[in-house]
Motif scaffolding. Structure first.
Motif, PDB file in Angstrom:
ATOM      1  N   PHE A 384      95.425 -49.674 -45.689  1.00  0.00           N
ATOM      2  CA  PHE A 384      94.512 -50.229 -44.790  1.00  0.00           C
ATOM      3  C   PHE A 384      93.108 -49.681 -44.916  1.00  0.00           C
ATOM      4  O   PHE A 384      92.331 -50.172 -44.453  1.00  0.00           O
ATOM      5  CB  PHE A 384      94.748 -50.604 -43.448  1.00  0.00           C
ATOM      6  CG  PHE A 384      96.197 -50.912 -42.993  1.00  0.00           C
ATOM      7  CD1 PHE A 384      96.587 -52.114 -42.987  1.00  0.00           C
ATOM      8  CD2 PHE A 384      96.952 -50.115 -42.330  1.00  0.00           C
ATOM      9  CE1 PHE A 384      97.706 -52.532 -42.872  1.00  0.00           C
ATOM     10  CE2 PHE A 384      98.346 -50.408 -42.413  1.00  0.00           C
ATOM     11  CZ  PHE A 384      98.624 -51.796 -42.521  1.00  0.00           C
ATOM     12  N   HIS A 410      91.133 -57.561 -43.207  1.00  0.00           N
ATOM     13  CA  HIS A 410      92.347 -58.232 -43.192  1.00  0.00           C
ATOM     14  C   HIS A 410      93.110 -56.997 -43.175  1.00  0.00           C
ATOM     15  O   HIS A 410      93.226 -56.166 -43.924  1.00  0.00           O
ATOM     16  CB  HIS A 410      92.546 -59.204 -44.454  1.00  0.00           C
ATOM     17  CG  HIS A 410      93.884 -59.697 -44.279  1.00  0.00           C
ATOM     18  ND1 HIS A 410      95.073 -59.547 -45.369  1.00  0.00           N
ATOM     19  CD2 HIS A 410      94.618 -60.504 -43.170  1.00  0.00           C
ATOM     20  CE1 HIS A 410      95.823 -60.083 -44.894  1.00  0.00           C
ATOM     21  NE2 HIS A 410      95.764 -60.841 -43.768  1.00  0.00           N
ATOM     22  N   HIS A 411      94.211 -57.082 -42.128  1.00  0.00           N
ATOM     23  CA  HIS A 411      95.103 -55.962 -42.120  1.00  0.00           C
ATOM     24  C   HIS A 411      96.651 -56.746 -41.887  1.00  0.00           C
ATOM     25  O   HIS A 411      96.979 -57.150 -40.912  1.00  0.00           O
ATOM     26  CB  HIS A 411      95.153 -55.073 -40.730  1.00  0.00           C
ATOM     27  CG  HIS A 411      94.050 -54.230 -40.837  1.00  0.00           C
ATOM     28  ND1 HIS A 411      93.480 -53.563 -39.707  1.00  0.00           N
ATOM     29  CD2 HIS A 411      93.225 -53.660 -41.836  1.00  0.00           C
ATOM     30  CE1 HIS A 411      92.704 -52.654 -39.780  1.00  0.00           C
ATOM     31  NE2 HIS A 411      92.273 -52.769 -41.317  1.00  0.00           N
ATOM     32  N   GLU A 412      97.267 -56.903 -43.224  1.00  0.00           N
ATOM     33  CA  GLU A 412      98.508 -57.313 -43.056  1.00  0.00           C
ATOM     34  C   GLU A 412      99.538 -56.346 -43.090  1.00  0.00           C
ATOM     35  O   GLU A 412      99.468 -55.461 -43.635  1.00  0.00           O
ATOM     36  CB  GLU A 412      98.879 -58.246 -44.419  1.00  0.00           C
ATOM     37  CG  GLU A 412     100.416 -58.948 -44.279  1.00  0.00           C
ATOM     38  CD  GLU A 412     100.630 -59.616 -43.304  1.00  0.00           C
ATOM     39  OE1 GLU A 412     101.593 -58.920 -42.730  1.00  0.00           O
ATOM     40  OE2 GLU A 412     100.248 -60.567 -42.764  1.00  0.00           O
ATOM     41  N   THR A 413     100.457 -56.343 -41.997  1.00  0.00           N
ATOM     42  CA  THR A 413     101.469 -55.283 -41.849  1.00  0.00           C
ATOM     43  C   THR A 413     102.591 -55.504 -42.465  1.00  0.00           C
ATOM     44  O   THR A 413     103.562 -54.453 -42.581  1.00  0.00           O
ATOM     45  CB  THR A 413     101.597 -54.844 -40.383  1.00  0.00           C
ATOM     46  OG1 THR A 413     102.363 -56.127 -39.830  1.00  0.00           O
ATOM     47  CG2 THR A 413     100.353 -55.008 -39.377  1.00  0.00           C
ATOM     48  N   TYR A 420     101.552 -49.152 -39.321  1.00  0.00           N
ATOM     49  CA  TYR A 420     100.345 -49.888 -38.736  1.00  0.00           C
ATOM     50  C   TYR A 420      99.748 -48.921 -37.931  1.00  0.00           C
ATOM     51  O   TYR A 420      98.672 -48.447 -37.849  1.00  0.00           O
ATOM     52  CB  TYR A 420     100.310 -51.271 -38.418  1.00  0.00           C
ATOM     53  CG  TYR A 420      99.059 -51.940 -37.931  1.00  0.00           C
ATOM     54  CD1 TYR A 420      98.143 -51.566 -38.909  1.00  0.00           C
ATOM     55  CD2 TYR A 420      98.994 -52.832 -37.072  1.00  0.00           C
ATOM     56  CE1 TYR A 420      96.837 -52.137 -38.530  1.00  0.00           C
ATOM     57  CE2 TYR A 420      97.734 -53.204 -36.834  1.00  0.00           C
ATOM     58  CZ  TYR A 420      96.766 -52.973 -37.685  1.00  0.00           C
ATOM     59  OH  TYR A 420      95.424 -53.813 -37.283  1.00  0.00           O
ATOM     60  N   SER A 441      94.545 -59.500 -38.380  1.00  0.00           N
ATOM     61  CA  SER A 441      95.846 -58.812 -38.525  1.00  0.00           C
ATOM     62  C   SER A 441      97.051 -59.937 -38.869  1.00  0.00           C
ATOM     63  O   SER A 441      96.984 -61.042 -38.133  1.00  0.00           O
ATOM     64  CB  SER A 441      96.176 -57.954 -37.475  1.00  0.00           C
ATOM     65  OG  SER A 441      96.198 -58.590 -36.199  1.00  0.00           O
ATOM     66  N   TYR A 443     101.469 -60.113 -39.051  1.00  0.00           N
ATOM     67  CA  TYR A 443     102.730 -59.454 -38.988  1.00  0.00           C
ATOM     68  C   TYR A 443     103.843 -60.517 -39.522  1.00  0.00           C
ATOM     69  O   TYR A 443     104.983 -60.706 -39.003  1.00  0.00           O
ATOM     70  CB  TYR A 443     103.263 -59.354 -37.238  1.00  0.00           C
ATOM     71  CG  TYR A 443     102.090 -58.493 -36.835  1.00  0.00           C
ATOM     72  CD1 TYR A 443     102.339 -57.145 -36.863  1.00  0.00           C
ATOM     73  CD2 TYR A 443     100.940 -59.089 -36.273  1.00  0.00           C
ATOM     74  CE1 TYR A 443     101.534 -56.311 -35.941  1.00  0.00           C
ATOM     75  CE2 TYR A 443     100.147 -58.124 -35.577  1.00  0.00           C
ATOM     76  CZ  TYR A 443     100.424 -56.729 -35.660  1.00  0.00           C
ATOM     77  OH  TYR A 443      99.553 -55.917 -34.846  1.00  0.00           O
ATOM     78  N   ALA A 466      97.227 -52.463 -29.949  1.00  0.00           N
ATOM     79  CA  ALA A 466      96.258 -52.703 -31.157  1.00  0.00           C
ATOM     80  C   ALA A 466      94.764 -53.423 -30.597  1.00  0.00           C
ATOM     81  O   ALA A 466      93.956 -52.994 -31.135  1.00  0.00           O
ATOM     82  CB  ALA A 466      96.639 -53.651 -31.946  1.00  0.00           C
ATOM     83  N   VAL A 477      89.688 -58.735 -32.799  1.00  0.00           N
ATOM     84  CA  VAL A 477      90.863 -58.927 -33.120  1.00  0.00           C
ATOM     85  C   VAL A 477      91.271 -60.536 -33.418  1.00  0.00           C
ATOM     86  O   VAL A 477      91.150 -61.303 -32.402  1.00  0.00           O
ATOM     87  CB  VAL A 477      92.068 -58.116 -32.567  1.00  0.00           C
ATOM     88  CG1 VAL A 477      93.346 -58.141 -33.161  1.00  0.00           C
ATOM     89  CG2 VAL A 477      91.443 -56.623 -32.614  1.00  0.00           C
ATOM     90  N   ALA A 479      94.704 -61.969 -34.394  1.00  0.00           N
ATOM     91  CA  ALA A 479      96.137 -61.686 -34.544  1.00  0.00           C
ATOM     92  C   ALA A 479      96.764 -62.894 -35.070  1.00  0.00           C
ATOM     93  O   ALA A 479      97.094 -63.925 -34.407  1.00  0.00           O
ATOM     94  CB  ALA A 479      96.893 -60.875 -33.368  1.00  0.00           C
TER      95      ALA A 479
END
Length: 711
Positions: A384, A410-413, A420, A441, A443, A466, A477, A479
């Motif tokens: 990240f 952008h946070h793709e887990t 994460y 984010s 998931y 989070a 956020v 999500a």
């Protein structure tokens, strides 16, 4: 002695056969709590018409006596509450929280364990939850299943999606309750992670309509430290029972007193608009947890996203089949020619955002690891913070700053939640250092730790962690693939968006049902706003990717309407800048439309058919109207009585052309201007899959209306 025995018997019978009534402030709703043979139950009526028939309450515990029966009433307390509060952002500037409350304390006769059931009855419905006060005989317990019932008074029409521990990304099915079992197999369509659990299991928020015109909505509020609730239907008796999402061991919840469950909600009315106007979900959540909310702002954005969703571009920088962070040297690899998140393209998006007044640009695929992320159950996927060679973080940060635009992180887990959390502080600090104040984010895929589900208690706690951790860095956020919202944005307003439903991206994966956006406000949006990503002006996806034959099932006019009907403080113009350049007259509405509201009114509504909203911008004078229509052509009839009497306005109407149709002629629209007042009326045709949008501006000078038709 005989008299004493009779008195004791009467007391015992009174406790075992207890009944107590609660009415809403306006008297329209009546709820009755009963204790029959030691079993707690309730029923709810609206204008003496049954909404919920007698339904049992309680929890089944693991390796312990259940909290289902053997109770006596040890206390009842009635209170009332009436106050007005202001959300940080929302559909209304002021929200009234008005209810009558009844708290019933129950004690199990043999074990002496205590459970309190708190009921709050509003003018638009009921909320109730279980509470467990501090006590010696009940400290820690594990929930095997919550056994809350919702007994229906008839075989209602329902708008439902399959019960699933991992996803809500399904099209809605419209059917009688008794038909759910026979339609379930067809309703369960493929997803990256899915775990349907029952032939009659459905998800909340569940929308229903009775044969005699009663609209009923079942959901939950304030989902904190608890598993997401689904509903399992006994289709012989038409009784729903709560079904919690399990963990990897099959347990449904780990509790330590004092504690509470989320609220279970029943919203009901004989007018569909009242369901959309209800604030029960928000009112059952706690007030804002933050003293300083100045950093939380609604966001209108564009993004390097749709071209990748359609297959025109890619998230990955190379075509390597396998990469390892810290080991793969991207500077020595051969880049592909499809990577979208490159410096030149991002700069063009920043330029477009700056020119047209957008707040931010979302960039997906900017960081290392995208070649080897999907469906691998891989723990260490992304860090990240490490960009690809063609994404210059500092240069783009400074370029955006100079233009008054922010880049959205952008946070793709990929479902690797442990990874994460391992990187979260560093990732948020990276955002703070580079002027990113919002993050999308994701998931996607099965959850790691393996065996956990997206909607279980463990993951619910992660999503909460989070959001609260993001607040420490003043980050908002959005999500995706997280548990569907339950009004927590009141308490944590930096949770500015969720996906948690089938959004616009599925239009590039084969399409959503044409009536999809006429149902979502009655279901998914009951819990909170959705990042639906509207604004698609090129419905033919093959124009971007010849190998993708998908067709967005909408007209352009309806895409404009979605900015009003699909409420969110986070609104994306999802299509490509070069496509908007071909329709700048229609794009003007996206530029103009507000994203934070002072007042909201529902002008027309019928789930599955149509919805028409009117909204007034916060701290301003403009109004905006949006109408989303199903697969049938219809004429909308509205009045402008929401406008201030005695004033004149110019209404710009963006509507379907007479020959418009989502499938055969989706780009056919017309734009008309009218002078309107609070006495004006409009009859407007809506094409199949169409709708309309209206911007309304107060007249300041006579020259503003010269040559404009009067309505």
């Amino acid at each position: 002695m005989k008299k004493l025995f009779v008195l004791q018997l009467m007391v015992w019978m009174g406790l075992m056969m207890f009944g107590e009534e609660l009415k809403s402030p306006n008297g329209a709703f009546k709820m009755v709590f009963e204790l029959k043979d030691g079993v707690p139950a309730y029923k709810l009526a609206l204008h003496d018409k049954a909404v919920i028939k007698e339904s049992q309450l309680g929890l089944e515990l693991k390796d312990a006596e259940s909290l289902l029966s053997g109770f006596e009433v040890s206390g009842v307390e009635h209170t009332s509450f009436d106050a007005t509060w202001q959300p940080v952002w929302g559909e209304w500037k002021d929200i009234r929280n008005h209810y009558n409350e009844m708290a019933v304390t129950l004690t199990q006769t043999e074990s002496q364990r205590k459970m309190l059931i708190r009921f709050r009855l509003f003018d638009d419905g009921l909320g109730f939850r279980y509470e467990f006060p501090e006590q010696e005989l009940l400290t820690y317990f594990v929930i095997k299943e919550e056994r809350t019932q919702f007994a229906m008074a008839g075989d209602h029409k329902a708008f439902w999606i399959p019960g699933d521990y991992d996803t809500q990304e399904y099209d809605y099915t419209e059917s009688k309750l008794s038909e759910i079992r026979g339609l379930m197999e067809k309703a369960v369509t493929p997803n990256a992670s899915q775990t349907p659990f029952s032939d009659t299991g459905v998800q909340t928020a569940l929308m229903m309509k009775s044969d005699d015109g009663l609209y009923i909505n079942l959901h939950e509020a304030a989902l904190v430290d608890y598993a997401c609730m689904h509903l399992n239907l006994d289709d012989r008796n038409l009784v729903f029972e709560s079904h919690l999402t399990p963990d990897a061991r099959g347990d449904k919840g780990y509790m330590q007193v004092p504690c509470t469950t989320p609220w279970r909600t029943v919203i009901a009315s004989d007018d569909a608009a009242d369901i959309l106007m209800s604030n029960i979900t928000l009112n059952l959540n706690e007030p804002c947890a933050y003293d300083d909310v100045s950093w939380i702002k609604p966001v209108k954005y564009i993004g390097v996203w749709w071209e990748m969703i359609t297959g025109k571009g890619s998230w990955s920088y190379t075509d390597l089949p396998s990469v390892k962070l810290g080991e793969t040297d991207y500077s020595k690899t051969i880049p592909n020619d499809t990577h979208s998140a490159n410096n030149d393209k991002v700069k063009r998006y920043i330029d477009f955002a700056a020119e047209h007044g957008f707040d931010a640009v979302l960039v997906e695929g900017w960081n290392e690891g995208w070649e080897d992320w999907f469906g691998k159950s891989k723990d260490y996927v992304f860090d990240f913070v490490t960009p690809y060679p063609d994404f210059d973080v500092e240069m783009l940060r400074d370029y955006a700053n100079a233009k008054g635009v922010r880049i959205m992180m952008h946070h793709e887990t990929s479902g690797s939640v442990r990874n994460y959390e391992r990187h979260m502080d560093k990732a948020y600090q990276f955002m703070a250092d580079n002027n990113y104040n919002s993050v999308k984010s994701g998931y996607v895929g099965d959850i790691i730790p393996r065996g956990e589900y997206h909607y279980g208690q463990w993951m619910v706690n992660h999503y909460q962690y989070a959001v609260e951790k993001a607040a420490e860095y003043k980050v908002m956020v959005n999500a995706h693939e997280a548990v569907r919202p339950t009004g927590l944005s009141r308490t944590y307003p930096n949770l500015i968006g969720n996906e948690s439903a089938r959004g616009t991206e599925y239009e590039a994966f084969g399409g959503n049902n044409v009536n999809h956006t006429t149902i979502l406000p009655f279901t998914r949006l009951i819990g909170g706003p959705m990042d639906y990503t509207p604004g698609i002006f090129e419905p033919d996806v093959s124009q971007y990717n010849p190998d993708n034959g998908s067709h967005v099932r909408t007209t352009i006019a309806r895409q404009l309407a979605l900015y009003v009907t699909m409420y969110s403080p986070l609104q994306m113009a999802a299509d490509l800048p070069e496509t908007y350049a071909k329709h700048m007259d229609a794009f003007q509405f996206i530029k103009d439309v507000a994203i934070d509201w002072e007042d909201t009114q529902v002008l027309e509504a019928e789930p599955g058919d149509y919805i028409t909203y009117a909204r007034k911008e916060k701290d301003g004078h403009r109004w905006f109207v949006g109408r989303t229509n199903d697969e049938q052509g219809r004429t909308s009839h509205i009045q402008f009585d929401f406008l201030e009497p005695g004033k004149k306005y110019v209404a710009t109407v963006y509507a379907d052309a007479k020959d418009a149709h989502w499938e055969t002629n989706p780009k056919a629209y017309q734009i008309e201007k009218y002078v309107v007042t609070s006495k004006s009326k409009l009859s407007q045709y809506c094409a199949p899959g169409g709708g309309y949008a209206i911007s309304i501006v107060e007249v300041k000078e006579k020259s503003d209306i010269r040559g404009v038709k009067r309505l």
